[in-house]
Design an enzyme around this catalytic site. Sequence first.
Site, PDB file in Angstrom:
ATOM      1  N   TYR A 286     -29.097  35.439 106.953  1.00 39.35           N
ATOM      2  CA  TYR A 286     -27.676  35.555 107.279  1.00 39.35           C
ATOM      3  C   TYR A 286     -26.838  35.828 106.018  1.00 39.35           C
ATOM      4  CZ  TYR A 286     -23.208  34.158 109.459  1.00 39.35           C
ATOM      5  OH  TYR A 286     -21.918  34.116 109.942  1.00 39.35           O
TER       6      TYR A 286
ATOM      7  N   ALA B  92     -27.883  37.093 103.187  1.00 36.15           N
ATOM      8  CA  ALA B  92     -28.183  38.442 102.674  1.00 36.15           C
ATOM      9  C   ALA B  92     -27.430  39.488 103.490  1.00 36.15           C
ATOM     10  CB  ALA B  92     -29.688  38.699 102.725  1.00 36.15           C
ATOM     11  N   SER B  93     -27.369  39.285 104.809  1.00 36.08           N
ATOM     12  CA  SER B  93     -26.669  40.269 105.652  1.00 36.08           C
ATOM     13  C   SER B  93     -25.178  40.291 105.337  1.00 36.08           C
ATOM     14  CB  SER B  93     -26.893  39.957 107.143  1.00 36.08           C
ATOM     15  OG  SER B  93     -26.122  38.838 107.572  1.00 36.08           O
ATOM     16  N   LYS B  94     -24.582  39.125 105.103  1.00 37.39           N
ATOM     17  CA  LYS B  94     -23.136  39.060 104.868  1.00 37.39           C
ATOM     18  C   LYS B  94     -22.773  39.528 103.457  1.00 37.39           C
ATOM     19  CE  LYS B  94     -22.020  37.547 108.977  1.00 37.39           C
ATOM     20  NZ  LYS B  94     -21.307  38.432 109.921  1.00 37.39           N
TER      21      LYS B  94
ATOM     22  N   ASN C 103     -25.258  47.404 122.132  1.00 32.69           N
ATOM     23  CA  ASN C 103     -26.168  46.637 121.281  1.00 32.69           C
ATOM     24  C   ASN C 103     -26.109  47.291 119.904  1.00 32.69           C
ATOM     25  OD1 ASN C 103     -28.199  45.433 119.892  1.00 32.69           O
ATOM     26  ND2 ASN C 103     -29.804  45.832 121.399  1.00 32.69           N
ATOM     27  N   VAL C 104     -25.485  46.612 118.955  1.00 27.96           N
ATOM     28  CA  VAL C 104     -25.266  47.244 117.647  1.00 27.96           C
ATOM     29  C   VAL C 104     -26.574  47.534 116.905  1.00 27.96           C
ATOM     30  CG1 VAL C 104     -22.933  46.315 117.324  1.00 27.96           C
ATOM     31  CG2 VAL C 104     -24.896  45.063 116.399  1.00 27.96           C
TER      32      VAL C 104
ATOM     33  N   ASN D   5     -17.727  43.016 114.101  1.00 31.36           N
ATOM     34  CA  ASN D   5     -17.697  41.548 114.186  1.00 31.36           C
ATOM     35  C   ASN D   5     -18.986  40.942 114.729  1.00 31.36           C
ATOM     36  OD1 ASN D   5     -16.342  38.749 114.777  1.00 31.36           O
ATOM     37  ND2 ASN D   5     -17.021  39.513 116.791  1.00 31.36           N
TER      38      ASN D   5
ATOM     39  N   ILE E  36     -15.450  28.108 111.100  1.00 30.72           N
ATOM     40  CA  ILE E  36     -14.566  28.394 112.231  1.00 30.72           C
ATOM     41  C   ILE E  36     -15.155  27.770 113.500  1.00 30.72           C
ATOM     42  CG2 ILE E  36     -13.391  30.224 113.544  1.00 30.72           C
ATOM     43  CD1 ILE E  36     -12.749  30.310 110.507  1.00 30.72           C
TER      44      ILE E  36
HETATM   45  P1  NAI Z   1     -20.373  34.011 118.656  1.00 32.42           P
HETATM   46  O1  NAI Z   1     -21.831  33.755 118.674  1.00 32.42           O
HETATM   47  O2  NAI Z   1     -19.443  33.082 119.355  1.00 32.42           O
HETATM   48  O3  NAI Z   1     -20.077  35.506 119.189  1.00 32.42           O
HETATM   49  C1  NAI Z   1     -20.804  36.612 118.748  1.00 32.42           C
HETATM   50  C2  NAI Z   1     -20.704  37.715 119.783  1.00 32.42           C
HETATM   51  O4  NAI Z   1     -21.484  38.818 119.320  1.00 32.42           O
HETATM   52  C3  NAI Z   1     -21.252  37.315 121.153  1.00 32.42           C
HETATM   53  O5  NAI Z   1     -20.356  37.695 122.183  1.00 32.42           O
HETATM   54  C4  NAI Z   1     -22.562  38.068 121.240  1.00 32.42           C
HETATM   55  O6  NAI Z   1     -22.945  38.413 122.573  1.00 32.42           O
HETATM   56  C5  NAI Z   1     -22.259  39.300 120.401  1.00 32.42           C
HETATM   57  N1  NAI Z   1     -23.470  39.956 119.910  1.00 32.42           N
HETATM   58  C6  NAI Z   1     -24.592  39.371 119.429  1.00 32.42           C
HETATM   59  N2  NAI Z   1     -25.505  40.289 119.131  1.00 32.42           N
HETATM   60  C7  NAI Z   1     -24.972  41.499 119.451  1.00 32.42           C
HETATM   61  C8  NAI Z   1     -25.460  42.831 119.400  1.00 32.42           C
HETATM   62  N3  NAI Z   1     -26.701  43.113 118.986  1.00 32.42           N
HETATM   63  N4  NAI Z   1     -24.631  43.842 119.793  1.00 32.42           N
HETATM   64  C9  NAI Z   1     -23.381  43.560 120.250  1.00 32.42           C
HETATM   65  N5  NAI Z   1     -22.889  42.316 120.348  1.00 32.42           N
HETATM   66  C10 NAI Z   1     -23.665  41.294 119.949  1.00 32.42           C
HETATM   67  O7  NAI Z   1     -19.998  34.123 117.085  1.00 32.42           O
HETATM   68  P2  NAI Z   1     -18.613  33.945 116.319  1.00 32.42           P
HETATM   69  O8  NAI Z   1     -18.596  32.605 115.716  1.00 32.42           O
HETATM   70  O9  NAI Z   1     -17.475  34.384 117.137  1.00 32.42           O
HETATM   71  O10 NAI Z   1     -18.848  34.958 115.108  1.00 32.42           O
HETATM   72  C11 NAI Z   1     -18.321  36.265 115.074  1.00 32.42           C
HETATM   73  C12 NAI Z   1     -18.559  36.836 113.672  1.00 32.42           C
HETATM   74  O11 NAI Z   1     -17.964  35.989 112.704  1.00 32.42           O
HETATM   75  C13 NAI Z   1     -20.049  36.926 113.322  1.00 32.42           C
HETATM   76  O12 NAI Z   1     -20.270  38.104 112.578  1.00 32.42           O
HETATM   77  C14 NAI Z   1     -20.250  35.708 112.444  1.00 32.42           C
HETATM   78  O13 NAI Z   1     -21.314  35.879 111.559  1.00 32.42           O
HETATM   79  C15 NAI Z   1     -18.929  35.635 111.724  1.00 32.42           C
HETATM   80  N6  NAI Z   1     -18.622  34.328 111.169  1.00 32.42           N
HETATM   81  C16 NAI Z   1     -18.499  33.220 111.968  1.00 32.42           C
HETATM   82  C17 NAI Z   1     -18.198  31.993 111.402  1.00 32.42           C
HETATM   83  C18 NAI Z   1     -18.040  30.777 112.208  1.00 32.42           C
HETATM   84  O14 NAI Z   1     -17.864  29.700 111.615  1.00 32.42           O
HETATM   85  N7  NAI Z   1     -18.073  30.815 113.528  1.00 32.42           N
HETATM   86  C19 NAI Z   1     -18.010  31.863 109.950  1.00 32.42           C
HETATM   87  C20 NAI Z   1     -18.140  33.081 109.225  1.00 32.42           C
HETATM   88  C21 NAI Z   1     -18.444  34.258 109.824  1.00 32.42           C
END
Ligand code: NAI
Length: 247
Positions: free
Chosen positions: A155, A157-159, A63-64, A90, A188
């Site tokens: 979100y 602000a975090s990014k 848990n980050v 990520n 994505i």
């Molecule tokens: P997702 O929701 O499909 O996957 C995120 C993963 O992070 C999940 O497996 C979840 O269990 C894990 N996670 C959540 N909280 C956590 C914690 N406290 N500790 C450890 N793991 C944790 O999201 P996705 O789309 O794959 O996004 C991945 C990254 O890419 C994120 O940082 C997101 O903000 C970023 N992003 C995504 C975009 C998109 O269009 N999907 C666009 C731009 C950035």
Amino acid sequence: MSRLENRIALVTGAAQGIGYAIAEKLGREGAVVYGADVNLAGMEKSAEELRQKGLKANAVELNVSDRSSCEKAVAAIIAKEGRVELLVNNAGITRDGLLMRMKPEEWDAVIAVNLTGAFTLTQIATKAMISQRFGRIVNVASVVGLMGNPGQANYVASKAGLIGFTKVVARELAGRNITCNAVAPGFIATAMTEKLDDRQKEAMLSVVPMKRPGTPEDVAKAVCFLLSEEASYITGQTISVNGGMYM
Ligand code: NAI
């Protein structure tokens, strides 16, 4: 030789989506991948799937937003491998809502995972990287961290914070042979964007010159490049992977 042969990699949020694609790509390039996720069951399933594909993949519970969990995860990898060389921050969450309606808990939760989580893990992992005199870090930011987006004050602000943080880590640790870069994905296709309704999806695609959402693999390729030898003179940068959505 593969680009990341036997590099020890830690990828957060690797149970699914972009993190999973990054874990797979790094594995295909020869890295020993530790996928770390708060969803341990999902992470174990994904790691098993990657092993079935012939890759070196392990699942770690993490848990980050919990410092002791971050310490435990990094310590476990170092105990087993003796080093941690590649870190991909990520893991990320959204808790969207207009500013007027955003609850303080929603603000805090997103900052805790997306920004403080990356700070904590980077601080812990770079201790090892400094003594190894080698490290490569990539933070997964977002296009909205560059351009803003209504309904996502927390979100965005975090990014945006993550992009600034990337530059500081790059400047502080360049002399230690540690690079730190960010990728800023656009729209994505993952579970995160699946939550959007059709109108929101259409609105997003209408501003993408390439007229298609990106894939997790599109992002993984850029991350892999930044972690590879080919990018050894690149640090403090943010690479956009957005189909031209923001230039
Ligand atoms: P997702 O929701 O499909 O996957 C995120 C993963 O992070 C999940 O497996 C979840 O269990 C894990 N996670 C959540 N909280 C956590 C914690 N406290 N500790 C450890 N793991 C944790 O999201 P996705 O789309 O794959 O996004 C991945 C990254 O890419 C994120 O940082 C997101 O903000 C970023 N992003 C995504 C975009 C998109 O269009 N999907 C666009 C731009 C950035």
